[in-house]
Design an enzyme around this catalytic site. Structure first.
Site, PDB file in Angstrom:
ATOM      1  N   PHE A  66      65.646  99.100  -1.936  1.00  0.00           N
ATOM      2  CA  PHE A  66      64.365  99.559  -2.108  1.00  0.00           C
ATOM      3  C   PHE A  66      64.393 100.132  -3.492  1.00  0.00           C
ATOM      4  CE2 PHE A  66      60.285 100.736   0.088  1.00  0.00           C
ATOM      5  CZ  PHE A  66      60.233  99.814   0.701  1.00  0.00           C
ATOM      6  N   GLN A  92      51.997 110.333  -7.232  1.00  0.00           N
ATOM      7  CA  GLN A  92      52.704 108.873  -7.408  1.00  0.00           C
ATOM      8  C   GLN A  92      51.738 108.001  -7.447  1.00  0.00           C
ATOM      9  OE1 GLN A  92      55.269 107.034  -4.223  1.00  0.00           O
ATOM     10  NE2 GLN A  92      56.595 107.585  -6.103  1.00  0.00           N
ATOM     11  N   HIS A 132      51.569 104.173  -7.026  1.00  0.00           N
ATOM     12  CA  HIS A 132      52.466 103.001  -6.776  1.00  0.00           C
ATOM     13  C   HIS A 132      52.209 101.559  -7.358  1.00  0.00           C
ATOM     14  CE1 HIS A 132      54.215  99.972  -3.802  1.00  0.00           C
ATOM     15  NE2 HIS A 132      54.745 100.863  -3.235  1.00  0.00           N
ATOM     16  N   LEU A 159      47.562  98.739  -0.398  1.00  0.00           N
ATOM     17  CA  LEU A 159      48.716  98.698  -0.873  1.00  0.00           C
ATOM     18  C   LEU A 159      49.630  97.348  -0.491  1.00  0.00           C
ATOM     19  CD1 LEU A 159      51.394 100.315  -1.572  1.00  0.00           C
ATOM     20  CD2 LEU A 159      51.676 100.830   1.082  1.00  0.00           C
ATOM     21  N   GLU A 176      56.463  97.948  -1.476  1.00  0.00           N
ATOM     22  CA  GLU A 176      57.860  97.716  -2.101  1.00  0.00           C
ATOM     23  C   GLU A 176      58.738  96.774  -1.624  1.00  0.00           C
ATOM     24  OE1 GLU A 176      58.731 101.466  -4.263  1.00  0.00           O
ATOM     25  OE2 GLU A 176      60.902 101.104  -3.581  1.00  0.00           O
ATOM     26  N   ARG A 205      59.577 104.274  -8.935  1.00  0.00           N
ATOM     27  CA  ARG A 205      58.128 103.686  -9.031  1.00  0.00           C
ATOM     28  C   ARG A 205      57.399 104.394 -10.156  1.00  0.00           C
ATOM     29  NH1 ARG A 205      56.449 104.845  -2.874  1.00  0.00           N
ATOM     30  NH2 ARG A 205      57.491 102.893  -1.779  1.00  0.00           N
ATOM     31  N   HIS A 215      48.913 106.659  -4.750  1.00  0.00           N
ATOM     32  CA  HIS A 215      49.735 106.361  -3.425  1.00  0.00           C
ATOM     33  C   HIS A 215      50.038 107.660  -2.559  1.00  0.00           C
ATOM     34  CE1 HIS A 215      52.045 104.110  -0.424  1.00  0.00           C
ATOM     35  NE2 HIS A 215      53.108 104.560  -0.860  1.00  0.00           N
ATOM     36  N   ARG A 268      59.020 110.365  -5.806  1.00  0.00           N
ATOM     37  CA  ARG A 268      59.631 110.017  -4.810  1.00  0.00           C
ATOM     38  C   ARG A 268      60.094 108.598  -4.802  1.00  0.00           C
ATOM     39  NH1 ARG A 268      58.031 107.312  -0.299  1.00  0.00           N
ATOM     40  NH2 ARG A 268      55.686 107.346  -0.697  1.00  0.00           N
TER      41      ARG A 268
END
Lengths: 560, 321
Positions: free
Chosen positions: A114, A227, A229, A239, A242, A273, A337, A372
């Site tokens: 990730f 955030q 995304h 969405l 990721e 991100r 996001h 994050r």
């Protein structure tokens, strides 16, 4: 009269994890949620949950450092140490409860990579990790016979002698208001993505918990950290996980170039991100986008792999766009996001108001700082959901229940009646849509003084219109018109805190990137912003700052 | 895109149970708009009294199950263009087999009561001394089918058995049960199968109409899960049920005659020692004779029925190897 030891607001991962823990500790626990637990927005977490499993060669300090670097050094390092070191046990526990995590050849838990991490330490269930965990926690709730106030909407916290001792809530199915008394309240009411438009967030993510705690005197911390995304669908904001990039998908510009190689030579598409979103927006702004999008390309992964490991992504692409990921790249863009900011808590979930705890997206411990990492949000919910329950259980040993007086209930009844009695004028949806569009314009991937001032003016405009919002629906049963109006009030508070916090931070850090001050300024701004509810101040907000806790990782320049 | 929606309305505060009103809305929508987009637009711009549930907008929360042109769907993933020609009217109703609270909002309490009925949580005898349960990845991927269930209620809405038999546990809860029966970490497999086999409304009450498979928006295929549990229940030795006797009698008859021996099927399903049921059947038999509907006592044979027998024998021998 409704009365419990522990009342948990919200039935997503943080709320249910707290509930399971408090129940195991033998307490009288109830959860209250404006939707049925399995409808909670934790469902939407797709890609996975991070955990450094030390028994297979990973070390928790590696995860902690990645998290801190991802946060652009704004996370409190003592909190991150706790999250990283408890992560392994938290994930193993979820597996033992029944989560069907993907396995390796050896039958042990498997991982994928990730963003913001070079180590593959993200545990997952296809592309439905959040849903798979939420349903298992709900199974545990059923096993323990957990008491759930389903489709009850919390309108107010009850504060007596400075302590939180319960809530006033509206039973949506009947339209009646009730007091629920509790020795302690754990706020786990989720995020506030609906303050922006578009957003990946569910329609229910309206910042209720943030605003309720704020009104009770708890500061919202680092609210400017919103955030974006990198891979969301343009019109709807839906969405695409990721996990696609974690499994090897590319980001391409209109010239077919993998532009991330330029911006993040080492981490490529899996930089953190904020970095990927800024890179995309730069490509789009410089004319290498396609109708305001870049392309997410999975074709080289092959159909079978896509369907096995990323089935839900394929479903979304096909159903919502008519695009087969095995055949065609999909247009994506940065979209709102997650909110790193939230109700300030300590590492046990405690807020400055005795009896009021918070965990999950509505809380800010802070482990995410200015950005994050993907797959850290699920981890945050289960680690700090559990801890808040453990600590709350200790707290209630020394306190009595609230007064049981009808005073609070009556005040809410009067307030709602006056809302219902307003003459037709403004409509909540028009106000919400205006605010959300203006917030996205002003508090974007890139922002500057002028854009943020614009958002501040928009919030002022909203606050002027708010008292004129009239409720068309005069009925009691399932009056969503009323609910949405109350949510609108919460969203306006959250928007207010965001713009004032953003205007306060005179630097660029993580998700808060100012085109007029492009550098991070550790000398002056290695600090949290704290937005307090203060009716005596302009716009009803006062912003203070507090130091960031550094344990052993001194801030250095952040390069991916 | 011009669209017309006809929406079923019910307000418990002004209408009696069972009543409804139809409201029509005409609107201009984005070409890729979903039914949910349209309903939200109505709620926000036209009629704030319209009640519906929705949350994620991305087919993962399960809130927005409704009937669209007579069939249960998640309206967030149902594009207008896929259910109606330009200008044609789309009919939106609450899901079936659930009580209506208001407009498009139904009560899911009975739904979740049935989920509770199957003990929907992992029951291992013991936990591993350390770390996770070590199990084959295929066994986990197998469970994904059922873990994809988001409890939207679409299968229950259109279940033809639930329409006539409220006791049926139903497709969603049975798919949930399957998820634990098939989980190698669960140690209650046999007990679960025994219970599902014997309980009123259990696995034998499905009539294999395929409706749940058709309407499930997440490809859980509950009916397939139920059929698998029937086989598993039989293999686990649960044979003293009319369901098992029915399948046995059915295949025996077809194998032997190439046709179904209906009279014998009824008696054998009941069981030769099930006196009360046999008395019921006798009564039905008399009525059938009087109405000229009695199946032949000596069954007709299909032409070249020995070929059918050979098919059976081949399938059985393949199954045994």
């Amino acid at each position: 009269m409704y009365k419990h030891d522990v009342l948990i607001i919200g039935a997503g991962l943080a709320g249910l994890r707290a509930a399971v823990e408090a129940t195991r500790l033998g307490l009288d626990v109830a959860v209250i949620s404006k939707v049925h637990p399995v409808r909670s927005h934790s469902n939407a977490a797709q890609g996975g949950i991070n955990a450094p499993l030390t028994d297979r060669g990973d070390d928790w300090e590696g995860h902690a450092l990645d998290t801190i670097k991802g946060s652009d050094y704004l996370a409190d390092q003592d909190a991150v140490e706790i999250m990283s070191s408890e992560a392994g046990d938290a994930v193993i526990e979820l597996e033992r409860m029944g989560v069907i995590f993907s396995r390796g050849e050896d039958g042990r838990l498997g991982t994928r990579r990730f963003g913001g991490q070079l180590v593959a330490r993200t545990f997952f269930v296809g592309a439905i990790t959040g849903s798979a965990i939420l349903h298992v926690l709900y199974e545990q709730a059923l096993k323990h016979g957990l008491n759930v106030y389903e489709e009850w909407f919390v309108t107010d916290l009850i504060i007596e002698d400075g302590r939180c001792v319960g809530v006033v809530a509206l039973d949506i199915k009947t339209g009646t208001l009730h007091s629920i008394w509790a020795k302690t309240v754990i706020m786990a009411a989720g995020g506030a993505g609906r303050v922006f438009e578009p957003s990946t967030n569910a329609i229910i993510c309206t910042g209720d918990g943030l605003a309720l705690a704020w009104r009770a005197g708890v500061p919202m911390m680092d609210m400017e950290m919103v955030q974006y995304h990198p891979t969301t669908l343009a019109r709807t904001g839906i969405l695409l996980s990721e996990a696609a990039r974690g499994e090897g998908a590319y980001l391409l510009n209109s010239e077919g170039d993998r532009f991330m190689l330029k911006y993040a030579p080492q981490y490529e598409e899996l930089a953190s991100r904020d970095v990927v979103s800024r890179s995309e927006q730069t490509e789009i702004n410089e004319g290498r986008g396609i109708d305001g999008n870049v392309l997410l390309d999975l074709r080289h992964l092959g159909r079978e792999f896509i369907e096995d490991r990323l089935g839900y992504l394929q479903e979304v692409a096909v159903e919502f766009l008519g695009i087969d990921l095995a055949e065609q790249p999909v247009p994506v863009r940065p979209g709102v996001h997650y909110i790193m900011g939230g109700i300030k808590t300590d590492v046990d979930g405690a807020t400055v108001v005795p009896g009021l705890y918070a965990a999950g997206e509505c809380a800010n411990v802070s482990v995410h700082g200015a950005n994050r990492l993907g797959a850290n949000s699920l981890l945050d919910t289960v680690v700090f959901g559990r801890r808040s329950a453990v600590h709350a259980a200790e707290y209630i040993k020394s306190v009595d229940a609230g007064s049981g007086s009808d005073e609070h209930l009556n005040a809410t009844k009067a307030r709602i009646q006056s809302l219902m009695d307003r003459e037709p004028n403004e409509n909540w949806a028009a106000v919400r849509n205006y605010m959300a569009n203006e917030m996205t314009k002003g508090i974007g991937v890139f922002r500057d003084q002028a854009s943020m001032e614009g958002a501040k003016e928009a919030i002022r405009n909203v606050n002027e219109r708010m008292p004129k919002i009239a409720i068309q629906n005069k009925g009691k049963v399932f009056n969503t018109d009323l609910i949405f109006t109350l949510e609108m009030e919460f969203m306006a508070d959250v928007g207010n805190a965001i713009v004032h916090s953003a205007l306060t931070r005179k630097e660029s850090r993580g998700a808060h990137f100012r085109t007029d001050i492009t550098e991070r300024d550790d000398e002056n701004w290695l600090k949290h912003t704290l937005a307090y509810h203060d009716p005596d101040n302009e716009d009803g907000v006062r912003v203070e700052t507090s130091p960031v806790t550094i344990t052993k990782w001194e801030p250095v320049k952040r390069v991916y | 895109m011009n669209s017309k929606l006809k929406v079923s309305r019910f307000d418990p505060e002004t209408m009696g149970s069972g009543q409804r009103r139809w409201d029509e809305f005409e609107m201009d929508l984005h070409p890729s708009a979903t039914v949910l987009d349209a309903l939200i637009q109505i709620r926000e711009e036209v009629d704030g009294t319209l009640a519906l549930r929705c949350a994620c907008r991305a087919s993962i929360c399960g809130s927005c199950g409704m009937r669209v042109n007579g069939e249960a769907k998640l309206v967030c993933k149902t594009r207008i263009a896929d259910v109606a020609e330009e200008g044609a009217t789309i009919v939106i109703e609450p899901m079936g087999n659930h009580g209506i609270i208001k407009d498009l909002v139904v009560s899911l309490d009975p739904f979740f009561d049935k989920v509770r009925q199957v003990d929907p949580y992992l029951q291992p005898d013991a936990e591993p001394e350390q770390g996770e349960f070590v199990v084959n990845n295929d066994s986990m991927e197998n469970l994904l089918t059922a873990m994809n269930c988001i409890m939207c209620g679409a299968c229950v809405s259109d279940c033809t058995v639930l329409e006539v038999d409220e006791a049926f546990i139903g497709p969603a809860a049975l798919a949930k049960a399957w998820r634990f029966v098939e989980d190698p970490r669960d140690d209650q497999r046999d007990e679960r199968l025994k219970e599902l086999n014997e309980v009123e409304g259990g696995i034998w009450d499905c009539t294999r109409c395929f409706k749940c498979v058709e309407v499930c928006p997440k490809d859980v295929a509950p009916m397939d899960r139920i059929m698998e549990m029937r086989d598993m229940a039989i293999e686990a030795g649960n044979r003293n049920t009319s369901g098992y006797r029915h399948t046995e009698s059915f295949s025996k008859s077809v194998k032997k005659h190439g046709r179904l021996d209906e009279a014998r099927l009824a008696v054998e399903s009941a069981g030769y020692t099930n006196i009360p049921r046999l008395i019921d059947l006798a009564e039905i038999g008399v009525k059938s004779v009087l109405k000229g509907k009695m199946p032949p006592i000596v069954p007709h044979k299909a032409d070249e029925n020995e070929k059918i027998t050979r098919i059976f024998e081949r399938v059985e021998s393949e199954r045994n190897t």
